[in-house]
Every structure is written in structure tokens, then in C-alpha cells.
Design an enzyme around this catalytic site. Structure first.
Site, PDB file in Angstrom:
ATOM      1  N   ASP A   1      -8.085  -7.048   0.266  1.00 14.52           N
ATOM      2  CA  ASP A   1      -7.146  -7.302   1.358  1.00 14.52           C
ATOM      3  C   ASP A   1      -7.820  -6.852   2.628  1.00 14.52           C
ATOM      4  O   ASP A   1      -8.635  -5.913   2.602  1.00 14.52           O
ATOM      5  CB  ASP A   1      -5.849  -6.503   1.181  1.00 14.52           C
ATOM      6  CG  ASP A   1      -5.988  -5.094   1.721  1.00 14.52           C
ATOM      7  OD1 ASP A   1      -5.657  -4.871   2.915  1.00 14.52           O
ATOM      8  OD2 ASP A   1      -6.463  -4.206   0.975  1.00 14.52           O
TER       9      ASP A   1
ATOM     10  N   HIS B   1      -6.794 -21.333  10.516  1.00 14.42           N
ATOM     11  CA  HIS B   1      -8.194 -21.641  10.197  1.00 14.42           C
ATOM     12  C   HIS B   1      -8.847 -20.480   9.445  1.00 14.42           C
ATOM     13  O   HIS B   1      -9.533 -20.688   8.442  1.00 14.42           O
ATOM     14  CB  HIS B   1      -8.987 -21.967  11.460  1.00 14.42           C
ATOM     15  CG  HIS B   1     -10.450 -22.134  11.172  1.00 14.42           C
ATOM     16  ND1 HIS B   1     -10.977 -23.312  10.697  1.00 14.42           N
ATOM     17  CD2 HIS B   1     -11.486 -21.252  11.222  1.00 14.42           C
ATOM     18  CE1 HIS B   1     -12.273 -23.159  10.478  1.00 14.42           C
ATOM     19  NE2 HIS B   1     -12.617 -21.916  10.786  1.00 14.42           N
TER      20      HIS B   1
ATOM     21  N   CYS C   1     -14.271 -29.018   7.866  1.00 17.30           N
ATOM     22  CA  CYS C   1     -13.203 -28.109   7.419  1.00 17.30           C
ATOM     23  C   CYS C   1     -11.912 -28.906   7.240  1.00 17.30           C
ATOM     24  O   CYS C   1     -11.573 -29.752   8.059  1.00 17.30           O
ATOM     25  CB  CYS C   1     -12.999 -26.978   8.426  1.00 17.30           C
ATOM     26  SG  CYS C   1     -11.599 -25.904   8.017  1.00 17.30           S
TER      27      CYS C   1
ATOM     28  N   ASP D   1      -2.027   8.435  -1.531  1.00 16.71           N
ATOM     29  CA  ASP D   1      -3.393   8.933  -1.711  1.00 16.71           C
ATOM     30  C   ASP D   1      -3.925   9.472  -0.393  1.00 16.71           C
ATOM     31  O   ASP D   1      -3.292   9.325   0.649  1.00 16.71           O
ATOM     32  CB  ASP D   1      -4.322   7.833  -2.241  1.00 16.71           C
ATOM     33  CG  ASP D   1      -4.568   6.748  -1.204  1.00 16.71           C
ATOM     34  OD1 ASP D   1      -3.614   6.412  -0.455  1.00 16.71           O
ATOM     35  OD2 ASP D   1      -5.689   6.233  -1.125  1.00 16.71           O
TER      36      ASP D   1
ATOM     37  N   CYS E   1      -8.802 -27.622   7.036  1.00 21.62           N
ATOM     38  CA  CYS E   1      -7.579 -26.912   7.437  1.00 21.62           C
ATOM     39  C   CYS E   1      -6.802 -27.738   8.461  1.00 21.62           C
ATOM     40  O   CYS E   1      -7.351 -28.617   9.126  1.00 21.62           O
ATOM     41  CB  CYS E   1      -7.885 -25.521   7.980  1.00 21.62           C
ATOM     42  SG  CYS E   1      -8.317 -25.450   9.729  1.00 21.62           S
TER      43      CYS E   1
ATOM     44  N   GLY F   1     -11.009   4.403   0.127  1.00 16.73           N
ATOM     45  CA  GLY F   1     -11.931   5.225   0.902  1.00 16.73           C
ATOM     46  C   GLY F   1     -13.258   4.570   1.191  1.00 16.73           C
ATOM     47  O   GLY F   1     -14.229   5.262   1.493  1.00 16.73           O
TER      48      GLY F   1
ATOM     49  N   ASP G   1       0.855  -1.185   0.000  1.00 19.34           N
ATOM     50  CA  ASP G   1       0.000   0.000   0.000  1.00 19.34           C
ATOM     51  C   ASP G   1       0.897   1.244   0.000  1.00 19.34           C
ATOM     52  O   ASP G   1       2.127   1.142   0.017  1.00 19.34           O
ATOM     53  CB  ASP G   1      -0.951  -0.031   1.199  1.00 19.34           C
ATOM     54  CG  ASP G   1      -0.206   0.020   2.520  1.00 19.34           C
ATOM     55  OD1 ASP G   1       1.029   0.215   2.532  1.00 19.34           O
ATOM     56  OD2 ASP G   1      -0.852  -0.140   3.557  1.00 19.34           O
TER      57      ASP G   1
ATOM     58  N   CYS H   1      -8.345 -27.777  12.036  1.00 16.79           N
ATOM     59  CA  CYS H   1      -9.547 -28.611  12.200  1.00 16.79           C
ATOM     60  C   CYS H   1      -9.245 -30.093  12.032  1.00 16.79           C
ATOM     61  O   CYS H   1      -9.933 -30.935  12.605  1.00 16.79           O
ATOM     62  CB  CYS H   1     -10.631 -28.171  11.222  1.00 16.79           C
ATOM     63  SG  CYS H   1     -11.396 -26.604  11.715  1.00 16.79           S
TER      64      CYS H   1
ATOM     65  N   GLN I   1     -10.614   7.665  -5.444  1.00 14.28           N
ATOM     66  CA  GLN I   1     -11.280   8.124  -4.230  1.00 14.28           C
ATOM     67  C   GLN I   1     -12.622   8.747  -4.607  1.00 14.28           C
ATOM     68  O   GLN I   1     -13.049   8.622  -5.763  1.00 14.28           O
ATOM     69  CB  GLN I   1     -10.384   9.127  -3.478  1.00 14.28           C
ATOM     70  CG  GLN I   1      -9.141   8.512  -2.836  1.00 14.28           C
ATOM     71  CD  GLN I   1      -9.449   7.602  -1.651  1.00 14.28           C
ATOM     72  OE1 GLN I   1     -10.590   7.521  -1.182  1.00 14.28           O
ATOM     73  NE2 GLN I   1      -8.430   6.878  -1.186  1.00 14.28           N
TER      74      GLN I   1
END
Lengths: 395, 395
Positions: free
Chosen positions: A270, A339, A308, A152, A310, A220, A98, A313, A193
Site C-alpha cells: 500500500d 491515470h 495507455c 505497533d 486508462c 518499519g 492500519d 489517456c 518490526q
């Protein structure tokens, strides 16, 4: 991995479309990103608690890291000397950095904004720094991420005067950032923006698309407006962006926000949410978020979410996870993070498959009918606190 | 894994001897332990920061867990309900649980000792508890470790009156623990106390060996005496223990102490040192301990120890590790812990090979000539602080 086109390293290929929802692939020098994609956040050159190998095994395509934090510590010069951010943190997949603008306003002290940039003091040691569009590009070139953001201004979304000024500065700084940027192996995105004002969003989008960036970010949002305002803004702004470039909604988000944004044509997300709530014991399930510290899990032999796949789990019970959290054990933070990232990456995979098969809107409705949206009140409080903390002053 | 003899699950097989140093294997229901062995400490049912799979990949044969801590949180009943400690924490290798006596004196509040046991208040919530030899065995049977320790008293090692009383109580409690113990799939060891007094050590060793335990622990060392006193005590006590049973030196230790103890015939060790110093940035190398927070590592592209085959050294630079520690990132604690446990397990492997090849004493000399023994002063301070904290009162 397909051989990269050296002249055109950044290409968005559209593979399928279902209404406005898009499935595609964005190529980068560090590999392709299957979109829609979710990027876990690795603020300080580490996705908190995890190794790069764990990120790969969780099918993470891309991570985000923070220019503001890395500039302050350890410093972009050290990272460049160590071979750049990929080598420094031993992550060989795509990275997005960023611009640091958001953190300057949410974390730094004594910030002051002028036409040319932002002056501020470090929240760590009070040292004085200055971000201009050119300075931020220099930092990001030294870090060496695949996708980089120009400096920005993220305004209070419903303060028209503030938003007008933010669009004006962000647009002007995008031109300067583009001029300053020289690394062909990095894609500099434009940031649209405009708060919740459709005309200002249009003005920003038209200005930036004329500059022909390899991708566009929508900034924004998710900073204090209602969900309805956010969704309406996305409906207005996404159609203004070119179809052959990826669209990145910054700082979002929750499963429900991601589904609504994908439905409006967004490709990349993100958010700290899955990793941050994990460290507070908040675990994402198809039914909604649960808190593993709850006493009702004290003797529960089941995994967080039955079915699950993962690591957490597959191996551990809710009772054990609760014990780790109650005892303050780091392993609990790790297992919860694994997880939650798995949950988000699985959601994105399900979204991509549903688009491919032309049943995205059905998938979205089914998911949302089951998923209890949590913490609306807490969310609102957080946003208010953010606004107060920022105290954005536009001279 | 060889098929277990169901009638005799715990057998010590001597494979090689070099002077007093022994290489052997101790069989347990959860697999064999190659000895001399080092057991990392998993106080609260987790070796801090690591998963059970990581422990396996670090070639850890056995871990230790703490009866005092698990009794207070989450409680032995919950662990038993979840299938016992192995299933609870998903570690399928051998486990040793201590008796909790040491923690009662180093951590608990308002403790009072009598002939029959110890009454104390939890350091977590102030709740009142009582450990008797029988109560501790009941807890340990519910936890289900492979090797368990009877309640004992660890005295100030050079206070003769206190040590006499500790030997008397520890011996008497060993008899009661043996009577109370009923699980054939657990080995209850005897604990030899006696401080730095050879006659008291002899008295304890003779009393306990007559009871025929499947293994013997040497307690009350590395708790304030000098290194010379510790080594002299080991020289006096180990020859009194039966050759066909493993000898376990509790709470030790540093690489140098382990080498000296192996040289005197010790087979098993446990210590928080490698994991605890790791979390403070202390990293073990063949040259001695370094602290990764040191500014001299800020731009150092080398691994912690060139040539080290651990995951951390294969992947990350000193500069990156330093950054993680300076930034307070959990990944730093993990990577440091991995390196230090790898270092200890590699040391034990080297020791076993050297014994097998009849060159243990040469290996020991070479290792110690290179390894800078650190923190003698800090060590001394820690021990004094421990003594003051304990304030052992024998009625």
C-alpha cells in the site's frame, strides 16, 4: 466470486512461483485479492478524488484506510452505526485498516508512549486520546475492515536501542491484540518490526509466526533507510515467514521498490505515492515520472502515455491536463489520480502474468531498464523531515 | 441526432406552448438542445469537478464556458491549435461562450471603457488586454462554441444614465460583432440590455431584432435588482422578441427564478449556482436548499433526497457526505455537484413535460409551494458586493 468457506474465510492459495516471486489469491469476506496486489490508500474513507465505482473499473481489489484518521473523524461509533466502513463509503471490496500507530507518531501532538499504549492529542482539534492494543482492536472491529493491523511501534530503522524497544513492545502488543480480537470475519495480521537489524527481524518473525496469524506485515521500512538497506532487510526477513500466508510490505511504494520486494517474495503493498503525486501533477509512465505542469506540455496533443488504456489517456491531451492543473481545476486531480492508479494496477497485473509465465525477473529487468527512478534527493529529504517530525521518544 | 441542415444549422422548433411558456428544440452543429434548458457553467473549460461523460449521463444538453477566462488561460490560440474547445475539453455537445464583458467588470483590474472597447489587466498576472467587439468575436471563433455572445455592457440595473449608455454601446457593438463574425457553424446571439427600464429594454429589443440574430439574450438581470423588478422586466421584454428564435436569460438562476422566467417565455438559462453552492455543501432538494455540513446530518443514513435517482443519492448517505465535507475531501465536492446538476436537469425535464401536457402553471405553483426559497439576505449581500466590486465607470 467463489463461495466463501465460512469456517476459514482467509486462505492464501499459491498459484505460481518464479524464484521467490509468488502469484496467488487471498480470499476475504468481501472477495478475493489477486496477489501481488497494490492497495490504494483511502485515508478518510475515500481514495482521494475517486468514487468506489471508479476504483472497481480500475481493477482495484483492495484499499487501505486509516484507523487514526477515522477514529478522530467521523469516529468509529458513527461508522458502525452507519453499517461499518464498507457500507459507509459504499465500497464492497476488501479493505485493510492500519493500526494508527504510524499516524500517531507522524501527525498527532504531545504523544507519550508507555508499556501499555500511546497517549496523544488530535492534530485536528487537540482533543486527548489513548491507543492501547485493545482500544485499537475495538476501533477496527467497529470499522469492520477485512484485514486489520495490531498497534505497533515503527522506530528509526538504524537506531538499535530504539528498534529493540519497538520490537519488544510490538511483539507484546500483538499478543494482547490477538486476545482482544473477536470478529471471525476479520484477519488480524502480525507486524514484524526490527529496523535494518537482521537479528531483531528474526526475533520478531519467530515470535509472531509462533502466534499463527493469518498474514504477516513487514513494518518499519521505507522510513529513512537506504534502498539497499530495505532490500537487504526484505531478503533476510521474508524467508522467515510461512509460505502459506500473505506477506504485506507496509507503506511501499514506488514501482522500483515493489518490483524488488516481489522479487523477494512480498505479496501485498500500500502507498499514498500514486495518489499523492498525482495531486501535485506527477504522472507515472513507463519511462518514469513526469510533471504535467511543465511548460513543454502546453501545446502537446498526446495522451499522458501513448498506448495507455486508462480513461484519462483515452480522452484527454497533456495540454488539457496541464491547463487543468495550471487553472487549479479539480478535474485535473481526478484525471491524474485515475491515470496513476491505472498505472499501478497495470504494473501489478503485468507482474502477476510474468510470474505465471516464469519470466518475472526478465520483466523486472526490462521495466527497470526503461523506468527512470525519480526524486532520490526529494525522497531522502522527505524521509529526514519525517524523522524530525516524529521525534520518537521511547521511555 | 437528426441530420443537420447545413444551410440553416440553427433552427428553433416550437413543440408546445402553455400560456407564454414554450417547449421546443434548438438545433446546433453539436446536437439539439431541448428547451427550456439549463446550461451548467464550465468557466475554465471544465464544469468544475465533473468529466464530460458525467455531464452526458446527467442529461446535460449544453454547457457554458467563459471567454474572459479562456482568453487569459490557456489562451484561444492554444485551444484552436488543439482542435477547438469541444476537442480540447472532450465535450461533444453544444457549448455557449459568453462575451467576457461581465467578467471584465467583475474580475479584471484597472479596466477602462471607451466607445471602441474595454482595456483591462488580467486578475491572474496583471497582463494588459483589450476587448473590442471584433477582438471578442475573433477569440470566440477560435474557441469554436456553437452559440456565441457579442461584447456587451452590463450596467447597474436601476441607474438610468448608466443603463442608457450601456444600451447605446451594446447595440453599437452588436452591429460590429455581427459584421466581424464569419463562422456559419456558430450562432451569434444579440444581447438585450436596458436594466429595469421598460422603454430602454424596448429600444434595445427593437434595434437588435431588426438585425435578425438567430437568438436573443436578455442581459443585465439578476445583478442587484429585486426579484419583482426582474420578473416585471421579463414580462415587458420577452413579448418584444421574435417567437421563432430562442430567448436566453443570462446568469439565471435559482429554481424559483427559472420557473418565473419560463412562465414569461424564456427558453435557456445558465448559472453557477448549482455547482458553486454544491462546493460549499449546499444541496438542492424539492423542499429547498440544505447544507450538508449541518451537525444534524452526522448520523443520517438517508440519501440527500429520498426518491432522487442521481448517482450520489443512489449510493451515499447524508452522514457520509457530511463526513467528506468536514474532512475536506474532493469526493464530497463531486457528489454534491452531481446531485445539484441532476436536480436542475430534472427540474427542466419536469418543466418541459408540464408544458407539453398543458399544466405548467399548476406544476410551477406546486413546486413553489413546497420549495423554501433560501438566502434572500445572502443573495442581497452578494449583489451589493458585486456592485461595489464592479465600480462601473462609463466615460
Amino acid at each position: 466470486m467463489r463461495p466463501m468457506n465460512e469456517k476459514q474465510p482467509f486462505v492464501y492459495e499459491l498459484h505460481a512461483q518464479d524464484g521467490a516471486a509468488r502469484r496467488g489469491v487471498f480470499t476475504t469476506p468481501h472477495g478475493p485479492i489477486a496477489m501481488p496486489a497494490f492497495a490504494p490508500v483511502g485515508t478518510q474513507a475515500t481514495v482521494k478524488t475517486l468514487t468506489p465505482d471508479e476504483l472497481h473499473s480500475l481493477d482495484v481489489d483492495i484499499i487501505l484506510s486509516n484507523t487514526y484518521h477515522l477514529h478522530l473523524r467521523p469516529g468509529e461509533d458513527i461508522i458502525a452505526e452507519l453499517g461499518g466502513l464498507h457500507q459507509f463509503m459504499a465500497w464492497d471490496g476488501p479493505i485493510l485498516t492500519d493500526s494508527g500507530g504510524f499516524q500517531v507518531f507522524s501527525l498527532a501532538h504531545k504523544r507519550s508512549l508507555d508499556e501499555d499504549g500511546i497517549t496523544f492529542r488530535s492534530h485536528i482539534d487537540g482533543s486527548r486520546h489513548r491507543f492501547t492494543p485493545e482500544a485499537v482492536i475495538r476501533i477496527e472491529e467497529l470499522l469492520g475492515a477485512d484485514i486489520i493491523m495490531p498497534l505497533d511501534i515503527c522506530p528509526t530503522p538504524d537506531n538499535r536501542r530504539e528498534v529493540e524497544r519497538a520490537v519488544e513492545l510490538t511483539n507484546a502488543w500483538a499478543v494482547r491484540a490477538k486476545q482482544a480480537h473477536s470478529r471471525a470475519d476479520q484477519a488480524l495480521f502480525g507486524i514484524v518490526q526490527g529496523g535494518i537489524f537482521p537479528d531483531l527481524r528474526r526475533q520478531a518473525a519467530e515470535f509472531l509466526t509462533a502466534l499463527d496469524f493469518p498474514g504477516y506485515a513487514i513494518g518499519g521500512l521505507s522510513v529513512g533507510e537506504t534502498k539497499e538497506e530495505m532490500y537487504a532487510t526484505l531478503s533476510a526477513v521474508v524467508p522467515l515467514l510461512p509460505a502459506d500466508k500473505p506477506r504485506y510490505l507496509m507503506g511501499v511504494g514506488t514501482p522500483e521498490d515493489i518490483l524488488e520486494a516481489v522479487a523477494r517474495g512480498v505479496d501485498l503493498f500500500d502507498c499514498v505515492l500514486p495518489t499523492r503525486v498525482a495531486r501535485n501533477g506527477g504522472l507515472l509512465t513507463r519511462e518514469g515520472r513526469i510533471n504535467i505542469r511543465n511548460a513543454r506540455f502546453a501545446r502537446d496533443p498526446n495522451p499522458i502515455e501513448p498506448g495507455c488504456t486508462c480513461y484519462t489517456c483515452q480522452r484527454f491531451s497533456r495540454a488539457y491536463l496541464r491547463h487543468l492543473f495550471k487553472a487549479g481545476e479539480i478535474l485535473g486531480l481526478r484525471l491524474a489520480t485515475i491515470h496513476n492508479i491505472h498505472f499501478m494496477e497495470q504494473l501489478m497485473k503485468d507482474i502477476r502474468t510474468a510470474i505465471q509465465e516464469g519470466r518475472f525477473y526478465q520483466f523486472k529487468d526490462e521495466f527497470l531498464s526503461r523506468y527512470r527512478i525519480s526524486d532520490q534527493e526529494a525522497r531522502h529529504k522527505n524521509k529526514l523531515a519525517y524523522r524530525q517530525r516524529r521525534g520518537l521518544q521511547v521511555r
